[in-house]
Design an enzyme around this catalytic site. Structure first.
Site, PDB file in Angstrom:
ATOM      1  N   GLY A 229      38.683  35.880  45.658  1.00  8.13           N
ATOM      2  CA  GLY A 229      39.786  35.015  46.001  1.00  8.13           C
ATOM      3  C   GLY A 229      39.481  33.578  46.335  1.00  8.13           C
ATOM      4  N   GLY A 230      38.243  33.140  46.212  1.00  9.02           N
ATOM      5  CA  GLY A 230      37.912  31.758  46.541  1.00  9.02           C
ATOM      6  C   GLY A 230      38.703  30.765  45.701  1.00  9.02           C
TER       7      GLY A 230
ATOM      8  N   CYS B   6      29.325  32.799  36.073  1.00 11.20           N
ATOM      9  CA  CYS B   6      28.185  32.488  36.944  1.00 11.20           C
ATOM     10  C   CYS B   6      26.908  33.045  36.321  1.00 11.20           C
ATOM     11  CB  CYS B   6      28.407  33.027  38.364  1.00 11.20           C
ATOM     12  SG  CYS B   6      28.733  34.806  38.457  1.00 11.20           S
TER      13      CYS B   6
END
Length: 428
Positions: free
Chosen positions: A240-241, A352
């Site tokens: 949720g960042g 990432c």
């Protein structure tokens, strides 16, 4: 472990965690659930430190021992060497506990003398440890990275992995003067950086002033610029960042993820920060929105090799076959995500990963598949990043960037733009 001294309990827990990763093939954090008490956090930290420096410990042991000892003894020796040379622990106490751990099992009891002799010999000469290079990444990862970024760059990445990572925070907005975090430095990208600390005890945690998010992970949402009032889909949203970044910037956010368990963390983060978003548990390939979005952010599942400095267990858990499986999923998710974008709207694709096949190659292939699809030109310096972050079609962040201030996670990100008008996309 209840009757053990805390130091021995922590070291015994660390040995269990190493076995959990190296022989059971499971994530380091998954094994921590079996630990409790004040020694648990120390055990987790020590196991991570061993995984980070294991190649160096093994190099010393190889020169000292003609034959490989039992797996548990090898882990005991690794832990002891890393504690002495990297954690600054007193050799006497470390060696005593290592011998005690060897004696705990009938299978390893007779090797306690070997443990004692090897450690007392190796602990006398720190220069041998200091002369060792950073551990090499596994061959399945090292070979493509050397080809993509050159061998000197690869070695710089490996060195960055060895140093670990600072604690980065993304502020919700302006932090009140009375809740400023001592020692926090504001990075050029807008993130706050600390050397470390217990997150829940930092000023502003309870008030939701910020959330933990690596500086690199905070960049993809910022590529969308001003999103106030826009309908934005955060695809594969947990934990949720990026959802919180978009919500804090005034977007109408839909956060979608297939994992209900991971979405519970999204709900908790939104509650703590006082931000709102529509949270949807669904399979992206089955779900259909009522209307297309102004923008979509796809942080696609990947090998996560860009996060090795935070997760030193990853090189021991991933395999080359994982890359092919994940790149196929990224391909399908990217095409599916494009169907959620309105004509003229934007899609941020990011992973990432350190591997171009999970970044640059995905965007190149998408541009060939879809007529009229374009990429926005991105100037890294406009986002507070060093100029060397420029890459094919987007931005490429690697762990050796910003070495003087603690580096960053590895990430690739690009902004795709659907053509205006009614140009259809192939069904995903």
């Amino acid at each position: 472990m209840k009757d053990m001294p805390e130091s021995l309990a922590a070291r015994t827990g660390a040995i269990r965690l190493l076995a959990h990763v190296l022989r059971e093939g499971r994530m380091l954090g998954d094994g921590a659930s079996g630990l409790d008490g004040p020694a648990a956090a120390r055990a987790l930290r020590l196991a991570g430190l061993v995984l980070r420096h294991m190649g160096r410990a093994d190099a010393l042991l190889k020169d000292k021992m003609a034959r490989q000892p039992a797996a548990k003894i090898r882990d005991i020796l690794r832990l002891a060497l890393v504690e002495i040379f990297e954690d600054g622990a007193a050799p006497h106490g470390v060696v005593n506990d290592a011998v005690a751990m060897a004696r705990m099992s009938p299978r390893t009891y007779k090797q306690a003398g070997l443990v004692n002799a090897v450690l007392r010999s190796l602990s006398e000469d720190r220069s041998a440890w200091d002369a060792l290079p950073a551990p090499a990444l596994p061959a399945w990862l090292r070979k493509p990275l050397a080809k993509a970024w050159s061998r000197p760059r690869l070695e710089a990445i490996e060195a960055a992995h060895l140093t670990g990572a600072p604690l980065d925070l993304t502020p919700r907005g302006d932090i009140p003067e009375d809740r400023q975090i001592e020692g926090a430095v504001t990075l050029s990208t807008g993130s706050l950086r600390l050397s470390g600390g217990q997150v829940s005890t930092l000023p502003g945690f309870a008030e939701g002033d910020w959330w933990v998010q690596d500086a690199a992970a905070a960049m993809p949402a910022r590529l969308l610029g001003d999103v106030a009032g826009l309908r934005v889909l955060d695809l594969c949203a947990a934990p949720g960042g990026k959802t919180m970044q978009l919500a804090a910037a005034g977007a109408q956010v839909t956060a979608l993820d297939i994992s209900g368990k991971r979405l519970r963390r999204v709900h908790a983060n939104l509650t703590r920060t006082g931000l709102s978003a529509e949270v949807v548990e669904a399979d992206a390939f089955a779900w259909q929105p009522d209307a297309p979005f102004d923008a979509v952010l796809l942080d696609a599942p990947c090998t996560a090799t860009g996060t090795i400095r935070r997760h030193p267990d990853l090189p021991h858990l991933r395999e080359s076959r994982d890359v092919e499986t994940l790149t196929q999923l990224q391909y399908r998710l990217l095409d599916r995500a494009l169907t959620f974008v309105k004509p003229g709207g934007r899609l941020v694709f990011c992973t990432c990963s350190l591997l171009p096949v999970e970044g640059e190659h995905q965007i190149s292939a998408a541009l060939k598949r879809h007529d009229g699809l374009t990429v926005d030109a991105l100037d890294p310096e406009a986002f507070g990043l060093p100029p060397e972050a420029a890459s094919a079609h987007g931005l490429r962040l690697l762990p050796d960037l910003w070495p003087q201030i603690g580096g960053m996670d590895g990430f690739y990100m690009a902004v795709l733009r659907r053509p205006s008008g009614d140009t259809p996309l192939p069904a995903a």
